[in-house]
Design a protein around this motif. Structure first.
Motif, PDB file in Angstrom:
ATOM      1  N   SER A   1       0.833  -1.202   0.000  1.00 19.81           N
ATOM      2  CA  SER A   1       0.000   0.000   0.000  1.00 19.81           C
ATOM      3  C   SER A   1       0.864   1.246   0.000  1.00 19.81           C
ATOM      4  O   SER A   1       0.573   2.211  -0.701  1.00 19.81           O
TER       5      SER A   1
ATOM      6  N   ASP B   1      -6.075  -0.484  -4.552  1.00 24.78           N
ATOM      7  CA  ASP B   1      -5.569  -1.020  -3.289  1.00 24.78           C
ATOM      8  C   ASP B   1      -6.575  -2.018  -2.721  1.00 24.78           C
ATOM      9  O   ASP B   1      -7.558  -1.643  -2.102  1.00 24.78           O
ATOM     10  N   GLU B   2      -6.324  -3.269  -2.940  1.00 24.40           N
ATOM     11  CA  GLU B   2      -7.193  -4.360  -2.495  1.00 24.40           C
ATOM     12  C   GLU B   2      -8.676  -4.051  -2.701  1.00 24.40           C
ATOM     13  O   GLU B   2      -9.461  -4.096  -1.761  1.00 24.40           O
TER      14      GLU B   2
HETATM   15 MG   LIG Z   1      -2.409  -2.292   2.453  1.00 26.20          MG
END
Ligand SMILES: [Mg+2]
Ligand SMILES: Nc1ncnc2c1ncn2[C@@H]1O[C@H](COP(=O)(O)OP(=O)(O)OP(=O)(O)O)[C@@H](O)[C@H]1O
Lengths: 360, 320
Positions: free
Chosen positions: A44, A159-160
């Motif tokens: 991240s 991000d995910e």
């Molecule tokens: Mg992360």
């Protein structure tokens, strides 16, 4: 559309936490890059540095030949999709999509055209007047995607984005994201800790560990030739079997337990051998080892998952745990002793100390 | 804890479902007391406080607002609505009401605006996750009571630094004598005292805004000013509205002490608020009837404010 270059990018947080330790990646125009690694490995952080949400401690990031280290996030021509979607709760879906365009002074007619188009692609046309709180998780996810698409940016950053969805929806959206990305041809950087997501989406995988790159490569190349024990155990499910060995005159022996017999074509000293669960065949006891590897394994658990089954066992004589993939409907008794064989080409060798791959 | 039981069917046209609004009586759990008087006994202390300190004086005020009491309290005459008509037609009352309105608007506006400004700055620091965090906690733990005291000291005619400071610019502040100077001091002290309270609420409101929403806005909008008004401020609206009501009430009623200290109970020609006038007329002017009529009017005002508040709170959006 443009390429992204990371050159020796580092991130040191307050308190001397070095989250990213000198990462260099060249991302080609239109490429789908997936950053994958365990929790806390700095994925991240790296993505957020590309987005401009986090300062870059040292190194250089360029998007399309422009160094963006000091460029404001809004001026980097990127769009980001967040894990919790980060929709503006007080705005309708339409306004959520239009917000970034309005702020860039785009004419109303053009905004309307883009929003309608994105809504069509993502099938969210019916909810344009709703507030995000009146949408399901999957619908919110689509709106978040829509907000990125309407911008027609140089790059998408994810991000995910799927980790808050249920398993079925996750697979569905995964396929859709891949299709969209290919259709739009937009350079994308996607962060996930799910190796399956990483394998299926990526043009190239970047495996991160503790702020360092362990390996970069096409998913299948990474799968076939993991660069380290870390990658070997992270990519692939169930994970690759890793067994510590020592060598003697007769070849390789297990460090713990008695049930391993291997050829030693490279004349290695102590090393870790790796074998994928699908590369172990159940054979008759006494089959010659050759350059390959033979294991004697005690069956502990048999796990049928439908299309196939897995045997969880341990190397005979109290050794390392081993997973073997077998055809579905095949059964073995618990506590039975099986002889397994792996061909030489399917055996991976890693340095006992560093865990790096040894090419043989 | 809200109960979760099958809905009794009041949710329009919906299939059987679990619901916490409409609960079928027979499935609702009841706490059983040994005696049916027990619950009332538990409520008694609270109820008696309300009765003694609120209901009884309120009823007394309503009653005496219809009477004309002689200054020594020996006799009283029923005068109907005379006290109200006298109050509402008096030019003095209109002047005080006008001042109160201006005072309330100024105090509310400035204490909210300054607190918001400080909270936004503090929020930035907190989000940066630096070591100032604990320091800031300390500041707002001590702030409110101390701030009021300091505010009053700042304007002290003899030792107050603000008075000296104004003198530097040739402004000879005459607090308690000059109408404007006195109102100025009242407003500044009231604002000063209320800022910490508003600050805490605004700050926790800001902290409640999701970090990723702020970041999404960072990507969508370059101008921090515009971002504030289009994302942060609307998301703070529930907090802001709550504080608006609190601050109006504060400016109206809770500033009594500040006004009293500034005036040193010598009102003279100085500005006072409606609440302070109730006190002046009742206890200094011995006009109990008129003073009661004024407090009844204030009660009505609070009542209306409460209704508005509930109406709007019901409609208020809850962001999740
Ligand atoms: Mg992360
Ligand atoms: N603001 C911060 N201050 C200090 N350390 C931080 C900060 N943000 C992240 N870190 C640290 O940096 C490291 C990398 O964090 P990061 O969020 O990039 O991990 P991640 O790979 O995304 O993990 P996850 O899969 O759990 O999201 C972690 O060790 C984390 O504790």
């Amino acid at each position: 559309m443009s390429n992204i270059t990371l050159d020796q990018v580092r991130k040191v947080y307050a308190g001397n936490v070095e989250a990213v330790k000198g990462v260099s990646i060249d991302i080609a125009d239109g490429e789908f890059i997936v950053l994958v690694g365990p929790s806390g490995c700095g994925k991240s952080t790296l993505l957020r540095m590309i987005a401009g949400l986090e300062d870059i401690s040292s190194g250089e990031i360029s998007i399309g030949d422009r160094v963006v280290n000091k460029v404001d996030p809004a001026d980097r021509d990127i769009a980001m999709v967040f894990q919790n979607y980060a929709l503006y709760p007080h705005m309708s879906v339409y306004k959520n999509l239009a917000y970034g365009l309005t702020n860039r002074g785009m004419p109303k007619s053009e905004i309307d055209r883009r929003v309608k188009e994105a809504a069509d692609i993502l099938e969210i046309g019916d909810y344009l007047d709703r507030k995000p709180r009146a949408l399901s998780g999957g619908q919110r996810q689509r709106v978040a995607m829509g907000r990125a698409i309407v911008r027609e940016p140089a790059a998408f950053l994810f991000d995910e984005p799927l980790s808050n969805l249920d398993a079925k929806l996750r697979v569905q959206m995964r396929v859709e994201i891949k299709r969209l990305q290919k259709e739009l041809g937009t350079t994308s950087v996607y962060v996930t800790h799910d190796q399956l997501e990483a394998m299926t989406l990526a043009d190239r995988l970047v495996v991160l560990n503790g702020g360092n790159i362990e390996q970069i490569g096409a998913p299948i190349a990474v799968y076939d030739k993991p660069a380290s024990t870390f990658v070997a155990s992270f990519i692939g499910s169930p994970a690759m079997n890793l067994i510590e060995t020592v060598s003697d005159a007769g070849g390789l022996k297990a460090k713990a337990g008695t049930g391993l017999q291997g050829g030693n074509p490279g004349g290695l000293q102590a090393c870790t051998v790796g074998i994928r669960p699908e590369h172990l065949q159940v054979v008759e006891a006494g089959t010659p080892v050759g350059d390959g590897l033979t294991l004697t394994v005690k069956v502990n658990v048999l796990e049928p998952v439908g299309a196939e089954s897995y045997i969880y066992g341990t190397i005979d004589g109290g050794g390392a745990p081993v997973v073997i993939r077998i055809e579905s409907h095949q059964t073995y008794d618990i506590n039975a002793i099986l002889t397994l064989h792996a061909a030489a080409k399917d055996v991976h060798y890693f340095d006992a100390e560093t865990g790096r791959r040894i090419e043989s | 804890m809200r109960p979760h039981f099958p809905c009794d069917g009041r949710c329009a046209g919906s299939a059987p479902h679990i619901c916490h609004l409409h609960v079928r009586g027979d499935t609702m759990k009841k706490v059983q007391f040994n005696s049916r008087w027990m619950p009332y006994a538990f409520l008694l202390p609270q109820l008696s406080i309300v009765a003694i300190f609120f209901l009884w004086p309120a009823a007394e005020a309503v009653r005496s607002s219809f009477y004309l009491e002689d200054p020594f309290g020996f006799s009283s005459t029923f005068v109907g609505f005379d006290n109200f008509t006298d109050t509402l037609t008096s030019s003095n009352y209109a002047r005080v009401a006008q001042f109160t309105a201006v005072f309330t608007v100024l105090v509310t506006f400035f204490s909210l605006a300054l607190a918001l400004l400080l909270a936004v700055k503090a929020d930035k620091v907190l989000r940066a996750g630096s070591t100032y965090k604990t320091l800031l906690m300390w500041v707002y733990a001590v702030a409110p009571p101390v701030a009021g005291l300091i505010g009053i000291l700042l304007f002290d005619q003899h030792v107050g630094p603000l008075v000296d400071f104004a003198a530097l610019f040739g402004w000879k502040m005459q607090i308690g004598v000059n109408y404007f100077d006195t109102s100025f001091a009242m407003v500044v002290i009231s604002v000063w005292k209320q800022i910490p309270v508003n600050f805490i609420f605004f700050l926790s409101g800001l902290q409640g805004i999701s970090r990723s929403v702020q970041e999404a806005a960072n990507i969508d909008c370059r101008s921090g000013f515009r971002r504030f008004w289009t994302v942060t401020f609307p998301l703070l609206a529930p907090t802001g509205f709550f504080l608006l009501i609190i601050n109006v009430t504060y400016a109206f009623f809770d500033t009594f002490g500040i006004i009293d200290v500034v005036l040193k109970t010598e009102p003279g020609n100085n500005p006072v608020t409606l609440v302070y006038k109730v006190y002046l007329d009742g206890f200094r002017g011995n006009d109990l009837g008129g003073s009661s009529a004024q407090s009844v009017l204030l009660m009505l005002f609070v009542f209306i404010l409460t209704i508005i508040q509930f109406r709007l709170i019901e409609r208020r959006v809850h962001y999740s």
